[in-house]
Design an enzyme around this catalytic site. Structure first.
Site, PDB file in Angstrom:
ATOM      1  N   GLU A 271      35.490  64.717   5.719  1.00  0.00           N
ATOM      2  CA  GLU A 271      36.435  64.699   4.612  1.00  0.00           C
ATOM      3  C   GLU A 271      35.746  64.366   3.286  1.00  0.00           C
ATOM      4  O   GLU A 271      36.163  63.505   2.533  1.00  0.00           O
ATOM      5  CB  GLU A 271      37.583  63.729   4.917  1.00  0.00           C
ATOM      6  CG  GLU A 271      38.356  64.142   6.156  1.00  0.00           C
ATOM      7  CD  GLU A 271      39.473  63.194   6.533  1.00  0.00           C
ATOM      8  OE1 GLU A 271      40.421  63.647   7.195  1.00  0.00           O
ATOM      9  OE2 GLU A 271      39.387  62.009   6.189  1.00  0.00           O
ATOM     10  N   ASP A 350      44.173  63.779  15.107  1.00  0.00           N
ATOM     11  CA  ASP A 350      44.221  62.683  14.142  1.00  0.00           C
ATOM     12  C   ASP A 350      45.460  61.827  14.371  1.00  0.00           C
ATOM     13  O   ASP A 350      46.369  61.815  13.546  1.00  0.00           O
ATOM     14  CB  ASP A 350      44.215  63.272  12.717  1.00  0.00           C
ATOM     15  CG  ASP A 350      44.033  62.201  11.638  1.00  0.00           C
ATOM     16  OD1 ASP A 350      43.667  61.071  11.983  1.00  0.00           O
ATOM     17  OD2 ASP A 350      44.250  62.516  10.462  1.00  0.00           O
ATOM     18  N   GLU A 378      50.652  55.943  10.625  1.00  0.00           N
ATOM     19  CA  GLU A 378      50.487  57.031   9.668  1.00  0.00           C
ATOM     20  C   GLU A 378      51.369  58.231  10.002  1.00  0.00           C
ATOM     21  O   GLU A 378      52.043  58.778   9.127  1.00  0.00           O
ATOM     22  CB  GLU A 378      49.019  57.447   9.607  1.00  0.00           C
ATOM     23  CG  GLU A 378      48.749  58.585   8.645  1.00  0.00           C
ATOM     24  CD  GLU A 378      47.285  58.967   8.576  1.00  0.00           C
ATOM     25  OE1 GLU A 378      46.966  59.917   7.831  1.00  0.00           O
ATOM     26  OE2 GLU A 378      46.450  58.328   9.263  1.00  0.00           O
TER      27      GLU A 378
END
Length: 652
Positions: A271, A350, A378
């Site tokens: 990332e 993820d 998340e």
């Protein structure tokens, strides 16, 4: 104080009469801290009085306690302990100082659960040596993927904290067996890059001093690029001798201030973070250079395996992000030094609501590694929606990789666990008071991966709320994960969320994005073919498991669309079509949230008002979110397929 003290509440219960005035003795000076923690803990119980030596609780090392008192306690693994409750004294003895402290906390927990009686004996030790908490805190004071207020450690680009709050945090973490904490996020920016310099090390050393008595060692995340971003070298090439020398000097400084620093955490080539690929080097090259300079100090290098191409072209169906970790790291097996810990996310994507266990577990035969979990919610409701993560983690721990289950591998191939935490400066630590159960549950599972989610839920509820409301609250926790999964993305489809924020439905939010998280729904079918006829991802698993996942009739239905592309008329095990099951689960999930809210409201008269109101507020927000998911997802598939709901419910 339910919120601030979490599962270490005061005044919830009484202790047996023979312990009500017990005197606590540390048999050696090194064990005095554990003795003081026991005295402090005993004072939380309703009927504990001033110490009277007529009944003694003796704390010390197993060998010495056996020698002096002939207690007969058996030796344990490192960090292990034994508890023996006799008529005139109780022994809490550890294999080492840390094990004794864990024994103290376990004794207090067992008292809170009303399990201590005369003649009681108990021994325990952790399954694996690494039980780590990762903070994603920024020096600015905000927390990446944080849903519980600002950072415990940082504010306005300063290391700034309340020492008493940090001490209580350390106590809570030690009570569930955590032995290392990294305090800053893995995307190392700005001032955080300088934590390895003499300017900031004195302040970090003060934090380490608070954690140390609790057996918790400090970790920090470092930037792979530091030699050129703050060191003036012009390169971070891991095979450049000058780079290794620069890191050697930094490690010397770090360990001069913090001799027991646990090591570094690194996110590289992920990332847009810098890494060894920039120089044509492998991840083994990058990790081994840093690990080599850490090794003389006993430090470990936690090297994250979250490495994938985040600038994919959605038109290219041959690229599969789920393959990335295995493709990058399996060929390097056996090339890492022995103080490198590969930190592998539990799934290949993820931290999604439904994804399989990563095929790297078990496949790495000659490399040390830890499993990374995510406590912060998340993708599982962001501590607005109730979602008890140990429900899912239990399934992960029992997953058979073909080389053994995860829980069987702990302490053998699997060196331990790391998890991204969910705490902040909110009064209740976690934003949603019931989300404390996820933090508690992580520690318990990291210590013993064989524990059931049901046991964890029950014990947390008793320790936090007392026996009266515990059964109902524990059941709410156990029901919450399947409920969340029902109104979220269906059957292993991932990332149907609003981009960046990751809360609320957006069926095509990532569908044409660079991040490579596609479901490719059209009017005929949905899902990714990851079998040998597709991306071949299933072939990364052991042969029997690969065959199991590649067969839609055998594949677990909650992962069906993760592994397969299927038409909407595909008939599932309940005899209904795929699209009808999508409708049914989303209607059921939203209705079940209303039921959770009603069950909580029924407990009103038995709960402290601030806790009741805060959780009620969260459940009301969750209900709106669940209804939004229901309507957006059902409408999306209705408009894709034109297939009406068999039950005639409202779909817009």
């Amino acid at each position: 104080m339910i919120e601030y003290d979490c599962w270490m509440q005061s005044g919830l219960t009484t202790i047996p009469e023979f312990l009500a005035s017990a005197a606590v003795y540390a048999h050696e000076p090194d064990y005095e801290f554990a003795a003081e923690e026991l005295r402090r803990g005993l004072s939380r119980f309703k009927n504990y009085e001033k110490e009277n030596p007529k009944y003694k609780i003796i704390i010390g090392a197993i060998d010495l306690v056996n020698f002096v008192f002939e207690s007969g306690i058996k030796a344990q693994k490192p960090e292990g302990f034994s508890i023996a409750v006799h008529e005139n004294e109780t022994f809490i003895a550890g294999q080492d100082v840390q094990g004794t402290l864990y024994g103290v906390y376990q004794f207090l927990e067992l008292l809170g659960l009303e399990k201590i009686t005369l003649g009681f004996e108990y021994s325990d030790a952790p399954a694996a040596g690494l039980r780590v908490i990762n903070h994603w805190d920024n020096v600015t004071g905000d927390v990446e993927r944080g849903y519980a207020g600002r950072s415990l450690f940082f504010n306005e680009n300063r290391i700034e904290y309340d020492p008493s709050r940090i001490e209580q945090y350390a106590r809570l973490m030690a009570s569930i067996g955590i032995n290392a904490i990294s305090i800053n996020g893995v995307n190392v920016r700005g001032i955080a890059q300088h934590f390895i310099t003499e300017e900031y090390l004195p302040d970090l050393a003060k934090l380490a001093d608070i954690f140390r008595p609790f057996g918790i060692r400090l970790l920090i995340s470092v930037s792979f690029a530091a030699p050129y971003t703050i060191g003036g070298l012009g390169t971070a090439d891991p095979l450049d001798p000058a780079v290794a020398e620069w890191w050697k000097a930094r490690c010397n400084a770090v360990y001069r201030f913090i001799p027991d620093m646990a090591g570094f955490v690194v996110k590289a080539d992920s990332e847009h973070e810098p890494g060894p690929f920039e120089y044509g080097r492998t991840h083994a090259d990058g990790a081994n250079m840093l690990a080599t300079v850490l090794k003389p100090y006993g430090g470990l290098l936690y090297w994250r395996c979250f490495v994938y191409n985040c600038v994919q072209d959605w038109r290219d169906k041959s690229v599969d992000r789920a393959r990335a970790a295995y493709d990058h790291f399996k060929p390097l097996d056996g090339t890492f030094t022995d103080n490198v810990i590969l930190q592998i996310k539990h799934g290949p994507y993820d931290f999604q609501v439904s994804e399989p266990v990563s095929p790297l577990f078990g496949a790495l035969e000659n490399t040390r590694y830890a499993m990374e979990l995510q406590i912060t919610q998340e993708y599982t409701g962001q501590q607005i929606d109730l979602c008890f993560l140990p429900w899912m983690w239990e399934k992960v721990m029992h997953f058979d990789t073909g080389y053994g289950t995860i829980r069987e591998m702990a302490g053998r191939q699997l060196d331990g666990f790391a998890a991204v935490t969910n705490v902040g400066l909110d009064t209740n630590w976690t934003g949603h008071t019931l989300a404390q159960a996820n933090l508690y549950g992580y520690g318990k599972i990291a210590w013993n991966p064989g524990l059931s989610a049901e046991k964890i839920a029950h014990e947390w509820a008793v320790l936090t709320f007392g026996t009266g409301t515990a059964p109902e609250i524990a059941q709410m926790l156990m029901d919450s994960y399947p409920i969340y999964r029902d109104y979220n993305a269906p059957f292993g489809v991932c990332f149907m969320v609003n981009p960046h924020y990751h809360y609320g439905p957006n069926p095509e939010g990532y569908e044409f994005d660079r991040w490579g998280t596609y479901h490719r729904a059209d009017r005929r079918a949905i899902g990714i073919d990851r079998t040998p006829s597709g991306t071949g991802y299933t072939e990364q698993y052991a042969p029997a498991l690969a065959q199991h996942f590649a067969d839609p009739a055998a594949c677990p239905e909650d992962l069906l669309l993760f592994f397969h592309r299927l038409p909407y008329e595909f008939v599932m095990k309940n005899g209904r079509t795929l699209v009808q099951n999508i409708y049914d689960t989303h209607f059921a999930g939203a209705a079940a949230v209303q039921d959770l809210l009603d069950r909580w409201i029924a407990l009103k008269d038995h709960l402290e008002k601030p806790v009741f109101e805060s959780v009620k507020n969260r459940l009301e927000r969750q209900l709106k979110n669940a209804e939004q998911w229901r309507d957006v997802i059902n409408t999306y598939f209705y408009r894709k397929t034109g297939v009406a709901d068999m039950q005639g419910r409202i779909i817009y």
